[in-house]
Write a protein that holds these residues in place. Sequence first.
Motif, mmCIF file in Angstrom:
data_model
loop_
_atom_site.group_PDB
_atom_site.id
_atom_site.type_symbol
_atom_site.label_atom_id
_atom_site.label_comp_id
_atom_site.label_asym_id
_atom_site.label_seq_id
_atom_site.Cartn_x
_atom_site.Cartn_y
_atom_site.Cartn_z
ATOM 1 N N VAL A 1 0.837 -1.205 0.000
ATOM 2 C CA VAL A 1 0.000 0.000 0.000
ATOM 3 C C VAL A 1 0.867 1.247 0.000
ATOM 4 O O VAL A 1 0.623 2.199 -0.750
ATOM 5 C CB VAL A 1 -0.945 0.008 1.221
ATOM 6 N N GLU A 2 1.910 1.259 0.837
ATOM 7 C CA GLU A 2 2.792 2.413 0.909
ATOM 8 C C GLU A 2 3.540 2.628 -0.404
ATOM 9 O O GLU A 2 3.791 3.757 -0.812
ATOM 10 C CB GLU A 2 3.773 2.249 2.069
ATOM 11 N N ASP A 3 3.891 1.535 -1.053
ATOM 12 C CA ASP A 3 4.574 1.646 -2.333
ATOM 13 C C ASP A 3 3.665 2.294 -3.373
ATOM 14 O O ASP A 3 4.104 3.126 -4.171
ATOM 15 C CB ASP A 3 5.015 0.256 -2.804
ATOM 16 N N ILE B 1 -7.478 15.960 -2.653
ATOM 17 C CA ILE B 1 -7.858 15.333 -3.923
ATOM 18 C C ILE B 1 -7.922 13.820 -3.803
ATOM 19 O O ILE B 1 -8.756 13.162 -4.437
ATOM 20 C CB ILE B 1 -6.851 15.730 -5.022
ATOM 21 N N PHE B 2 -7.061 13.256 -2.954
ATOM 22 C CA PHE B 2 -6.987 11.801 -2.788
ATOM 23 C C PHE B 2 -7.237 11.398 -1.335
ATOM 24 O O PHE B 2 -6.382 10.770 -0.697
ATOM 25 C CB PHE B 2 -5.606 11.294 -3.217
ATOM 26 N N PRO B 3 -8.424 11.740 -0.780
ATOM 27 C CA PRO B 3 -8.694 11.396 0.625
ATOM 28 C C PRO B 3 -8.708 9.895 0.875
ATOM 29 O O PRO B 3 -8.369 9.436 1.967
ATOM 30 C CB PRO B 3 -10.074 12.029 0.880
ATOM 31 N N ASP B 4 -9.096 9.131 -0.126
ATOM 32 C CA ASP B 4 -9.123 7.682 0.013
ATOM 33 C C ASP B 4 -7.719 7.091 0.073
ATOM 34 O O ASP B 4 -7.519 5.992 0.608
ATOM 35 C CB ASP B 4 -9.876 7.061 -1.170
ATOM 36 N N VAL B 5 -6.750 7.821 -0.436
ATOM 37 C CA VAL B 5 -5.368 7.341 -0.445
ATOM 38 C C VAL B 5 -4.657 7.677 0.865
ATOM 39 O O VAL B 5 -3.972 6.832 1.442
ATOM 40 C CB VAL B 5 -4.595 7.958 -1.633
ATOM 41 N N VAL B 6 -4.826 8.906 1.356
ATOM 42 C CA VAL B 6 -4.113 9.315 2.560
ATOM 43 C C VAL B 6 -4.785 8.827 3.839
ATOM 44 O O VAL B 6 -4.163 8.805 4.902
ATOM 45 C CB VAL B 6 -3.952 10.850 2.617
ATOM 46 N N GLY B 7 -6.056 8.430 3.762
ATOM 47 C CA GLY B 7 -6.728 7.884 4.931
ATOM 48 C C GLY B 7 -7.552 8.903 5.688
ATOM 49 O O GLY B 7 -7.583 10.095 5.355
ATOM 50 N N GLU B 8 -8.189 8.434 6.748
ATOM 51 C CA GLU B 8 -9.163 9.258 7.477
ATOM 52 C C GLU B 8 -8.542 10.464 8.181
ATOM 53 O O GLU B 8 -9.232 11.437 8.481
ATOM 54 C CB GLU B 8 -9.894 8.400 8.510
ATOM 55 N N LYS C 1 1.268 11.807 10.181
ATOM 56 C CA LYS C 1 2.623 12.286 9.950
ATOM 57 C C LYS C 1 3.486 11.317 9.139
ATOM 58 O O LYS C 1 4.377 11.747 8.402
ATOM 59 C CB LYS C 1 3.318 12.598 11.278
ATOM 60 N N ARG C 2 3.226 10.015 9.235
ATOM 61 C CA ARG C 2 4.056 9.082 8.469
ATOM 62 C C ARG C 2 3.836 9.263 6.958
ATOM 63 O O ARG C 2 4.788 9.310 6.185
ATOM 64 C CB ARG C 2 3.755 7.643 8.881
ATOM 65 N N THR C 3 2.566 9.385 6.558
ATOM 66 C CA THR C 3 2.276 9.592 5.139
ATOM 67 C C THR C 3 2.785 10.952 4.680
ATOM 68 O O THR C 3 3.351 11.085 3.590
ATOM 69 C CB THR C 3 0.768 9.485 4.883
ATOM 70 N N ARG C 4 2.600 11.974 5.511
ATOM 71 C CA ARG C 4 3.086 13.316 5.170
ATOM 72 C C ARG C 4 4.602 13.318 5.017
ATOM 73 O O ARG C 4 5.157 13.935 4.097
ATOM 74 C CB ARG C 4 2.666 14.324 6.251
#
Length: 224
Positions: free
Chosen positions: A51-53, A96-103, A111-114
């Motif tokens: 998923v992260e990739d 734009i991609f709320p489904d990708v970055v999560g709730e 912070k990990r995704t950011r």
Amino acid sequence: MSDMSTEKPAEMDDSETKIDKGAHSSGDGEDEDEGRDADKSEAATGTPTKVEDEITKLARAFFHAATRPSPDMEDILPQEDSADMKLSVFNVFASIFPDVVGENGATAKNKRTRLRFNRIGYQIYGKEQSRRVPAVRAKPGNPGYGFRRARWREPKQDEADKEHCEKVLKEAGCTEARIEKVKEEVQKACQVWDTIRRPSRPAGPGRPRRPEAGAGGAGDRGSE
């Protein structure tokens, strides 16, 4: 997704900015702590996850589709938001991609995704410390961090930007509806950021703005 180039803008000399050329350095002290936390988590879970990739691939495509290098030394895009300004590149991406970055969206809880997202931006543009961008965790008046000589594209007003944006996002597997959303939000972010961005050397009594600071300008597109 096809492999895309990651060219960097030319070197600059600006006495009021600090440039960190280490692409894997993650920002101020708190970002460095986040980096260590992310590295520990990765070591425990195996890196990167599938998923992260996929998120990394989409984030890289977004940077290429929505931003471009600029020859203007004043151009910079913020890595974080302030209380009254939500124009960081990650915030636009998350909207734009709320489904990708999560709730948790673009909040501090994510912070990990950011952190991963911003690292991609630094690999492409390098890091610049400047008072032209927000510094939420710094003392008042201290500079924040941003993507050096990066500029939003204008996919609703410039035909070349429009074609480039659509091509990159289609190759990344985005739907037509999502591509249209990217173009709308990126154009909006570009217009607002150009209006409110502070210059590095504001004009004042006895100190006119340096003419070379605007060299290139918005009309000089520089390297694509």
